[in-house]
Design a protein around this motif. Structure first.
Motif, mmCIF file in Angstrom:
data_model
loop_
_atom_site.group_PDB
_atom_site.id
_atom_site.type_symbol
_atom_site.label_atom_id
_atom_site.label_comp_id
_atom_site.label_asym_id
_atom_site.label_seq_id
_atom_site.Cartn_x
_atom_site.Cartn_y
_atom_site.Cartn_z
ATOM 1 N N TYR A 91 0.835 -1.197 0.000
ATOM 2 C CA TYR A 91 0.000 0.000 0.000
ATOM 3 C C TYR A 91 0.870 1.248 0.000
ATOM 4 N N THR A 92 0.711 2.110 -1.025
ATOM 5 C CA THR A 92 1.548 3.304 -1.145
ATOM 6 C C THR A 92 0.749 4.601 -1.227
ATOM 7 N N HIS A 93 -0.489 4.555 -1.685
ATOM 8 C CA HIS A 93 -1.275 5.766 -1.863
ATOM 9 C C HIS A 93 -2.744 5.480 -1.567
ATOM 10 N N TYR A 378 -0.760 0.434 10.000
ATOM 11 C CA TYR A 378 -1.653 1.461 9.458
ATOM 12 C C TYR A 378 -0.881 2.729 9.110
ATOM 13 N N HIS A 379 -0.846 3.025 7.816
ATOM 14 C CA HIS A 379 -0.195 4.243 7.332
ATOM 15 C C HIS A 379 -1.062 4.770 6.188
ATOM 16 N N PRO A 380 -2.044 5.592 6.488
ATOM 17 C CA PRO A 380 -3.074 5.914 5.508
ATOM 18 C C PRO A 380 -2.646 6.826 4.363
ATOM 19 N N TYR A 381 -1.649 7.682 4.584
ATOM 20 C CA TYR A 381 -1.282 8.695 3.584
ATOM 21 C C TYR A 381 -2.493 9.506 3.141
ATOM 22 N N TRP A 382 -3.381 9.787 4.073
ATOM 23 C CA TRP A 382 -4.595 10.514 3.725
ATOM 24 C C TRP A 382 -4.950 11.463 4.872
ATOM 25 N N GLY A 383 -4.871 12.762 4.612
ATOM 26 C CA GLY A 383 -5.221 13.734 5.637
ATOM 27 C C GLY A 383 -4.117 13.891 6.656
ATOM 28 N N ASN A 384 -3.792 15.116 7.002
ATOM 29 C CA ASN A 384 -2.685 15.374 7.928
ATOM 30 C C ASN A 384 -3.005 14.973 9.363
ATOM 31 N N GLY A 385 -4.299 14.760 9.673
ATOM 32 C CA GLY A 385 -4.674 14.395 11.032
ATOM 33 C C GLY A 385 -4.686 12.902 11.294
ATOM 34 N N PHE A 386 -4.343 12.085 10.277
ATOM 35 C CA PHE A 386 -4.362 10.640 10.441
ATOM 36 C C PHE A 386 -2.984 10.147 10.859
ATOM 37 N N LEU A 387 -2.932 9.373 11.939
ATOM 38 C CA LEU A 387 -1.676 8.867 12.469
ATOM 39 C C LEU A 387 -1.250 7.588 11.766
ATOM 40 N N LYS A 449 1.135 14.279 1.286
ATOM 41 C CA LYS A 449 2.269 14.857 0.583
ATOM 42 C C LYS A 449 3.567 14.096 0.830
ATOM 43 N N ALA A 450 3.487 12.965 1.477
ATOM 44 C CA ALA A 450 4.689 12.168 1.747
ATOM 45 C C ALA A 450 5.381 11.798 0.436
ATOM 46 N N VAL A 451 6.686 11.931 0.409
ATOM 47 C CA VAL A 451 7.475 11.604 -0.782
ATOM 48 C C VAL A 451 8.019 10.185 -0.677
ATOM 49 N N ASN A 452 8.593 9.842 0.481
ATOM 50 C CA ASN A 452 9.150 8.507 0.691
ATOM 51 C C ASN A 452 8.068 7.584 1.242
#
Length: 466
Positions: A91-93, A378-387, A449-452
């Motif tokens: 899962y990347t995006h 869990y790494h959602p890459y969605w919304g800045n408020g998600f841990l 906006k994570a790049v890595n």
């Protein structure tokens, strides 16, 4: 590796001992996955606030799993359930499934099944403008012969985009159906009609239906059962501001979801395939955080996006008329990586995942090989408020990779981090600590906006030697 080999042998043994189902050796499979609704909203799980007789009937006639866990957000749950892999592998995006992944659509098609999907797709990478985002053949390439989907190549915005409910924007087998094409129609009706037609046309061959419903995701708008004489145009997809009106619409949507489940069951009965079909009902993640429900004399606040029980604990009901023991309740741990190997068992294929394990034995009333613990990365890459968080848990206790430790049944909101442990708790803590130490590191960059965005496709099974 000895444990893994034993698991495959047990799975194979149950596969070859599937009960006789008449002229066919392969049962149909219908997998229904609701959107943004958790255990507290279904009568079978103790709710008195929602009327869900059709889903409750599946539990009454089949197996109700009380300890099923998803990820807390829609796209990672969809990626995990379709591939049988924990999300640290692939899962990347948000809004994206790597088209190189083998899905359970491929699995079932290779096993000789006619395959269809209808409902919410959200896997082309539209919001990130990923390569191939405009490819409307992506569901076909993912193993489905036919499709009727929302959010395939179009998002909510834009001149051709739009919502999923009233006068919805859909794509069906390569055809774009805009607001005017579906004017005054209700999306869940269109999608369920599509699947009913598919099953009727393919009743003489084994079929696999994947129904990731658009209900009951927001916007919380009226259904055909409570809209009355109001407009049914696309503008009706705007959610009311009044909290009571939102909640009333949410209740109606849960009950319309139940109606759609009943519609699928009735069609199977009508075409003479009910006894020949395994029906699986679940949900992708917890209930929207705007919703509060009454359950077992408690107020349960929706936990979508969070790693509490309210975000990850979802219903799982399996009914196979004449084969499942009616009214069975199981407390075995199950997570979304287990669906793929279960389908593999059903069709007699070798699962391509080291994360999941089949729960077909439990469906058939056998002990099987249940999990000792279940993991979430869990790494959602969605919304800045998600841990980004990871944990392992058994039925009662949950240990996070940062050391937090909770007794979940008595602490659903996870407010009491246990520090002073008795001997039993210490033993469980030590077991879970060994398991959580095997998990990959969480990504350092968070948010859209994570790049890595690291993945670990070849990471050793978390369950080796357990």
């Amino acid at each position: 590796m000895k444990k893994l080999s034993l698991t495959l042998l047990v799975s194979f043994a149950f596969c070859i001992s599937l009960p006789s189902i008449g002229q066919r050796t392969k049962p149909n499979v219908v997998l229904i996955m609701a959107d943004d609704v958790s255990w507290e909203c279904f009568g079978a799980y103790g709710s008195k606030e929602y009327h869900t007789p059709n889903i409750d009937a599946l539990a009454k006639n089949g197996v109700q799993f009380n300890q099923c866990y998803s990820t807390p957000l829609c796209t990672p749950s969809r990626v995990e359930i379709m591939t049988g892999k924990y999300t640290f592998r692939n899962y990347t995006h948000f809004d994206y499934l790597n088209p190189q992944e083998k899905t359970f659509g491929h699995l079932m098609k290779e096993a000789g099944y006619k395959t269809a999907i209808a409902g919410k797709w959200q896997l082309n990478g539209v919001y990130y403008h990923k390569e191939g985002a405009e490819d409307n053949s992506r569901p076909i390439k993912a193993g489905f012969d036919e499709y009727c989907l929302w959010q395939l190549t179009k998002g909510v915005g834009g001149p051709k985009g739009g919502e999923r409910f009233w006068s919805p924007v859909l794509e069906k087998n390569g055809q774009y159906l805009g607001k005017e094409d579906n004017k005054n129609l209700y999306g869940p009706d269109i999608m369920s009609d599509f699947l009913c037609d598919f099953m009727e046309r393919n009743q003489d061959e084994p079929f696999f239906v994947y129904y990731p419903t658009v209900l009951v995701h927001d916007p919380f708008v009226p259904t055909p059962d409570n809209i009355g004489g109001r407009s049914r145009g696309h503008e009706t997809n705007k959610e009311p501001k009044d909290p009571e009106a939102k909640k009333a619409n949410f209740v109606a949507m849960v009950e319309y979801l139940d109606k759609m489940v009943g519609k699928i069951v009735n069609k199977l009965d009508e075409i003479g395939q009910l006894d020949n079909t395994i029906i699986i009902f679940t949900a992708d993640n917890g209930t929207n955080r705007k919703i509060t429900s009454q359950w077992m004399a408690q107020s349960i606040h929706g936990g979508k996006g969070t790693t509490t029980d309210m975000g990850t604990h979802v219903p799982l009901i399996v009914s196979w008329s004449g084969h499942t023991k009616a009214g069975t309740s199981s407390n075995d741990l199950v997570d979304f990586s287990d669906v793929y190997p279960t389908l593999s068992d059903i069709v007699g294929a070798t699962p391509n995942t080291v994360d999941g394990r089949s729960f077909l034995p439990q469906i058939l009333g056998k002990k099987g090989n249940p999990r000792i613990w279940q993991a979430l990365y869990y790494h959602p890459y969605w919304g800045n408020g998600f841990l980004s968080e990871s944990y392992v848990r058994n039925q009662d206790y949950k240990l996070y990779s940062d050391g937090r430790f909770y007794h979940v049944p008595n602490d659903l909101e996870q407010k009491n981090d246990l520090k002073s442990l008795n001997k039993k708790q210490q033993k469980i803590h030590d077991m879970l600590e060994k398991a959580v130490s095997k998990m990959p590191p969480l990504p350092e960059e968070k948010g859209p906006k994570a790049v890595n965005r690291p993945v670990y496709p070849d990471w050793e099974s978390l369950y080796v030697n357990d």
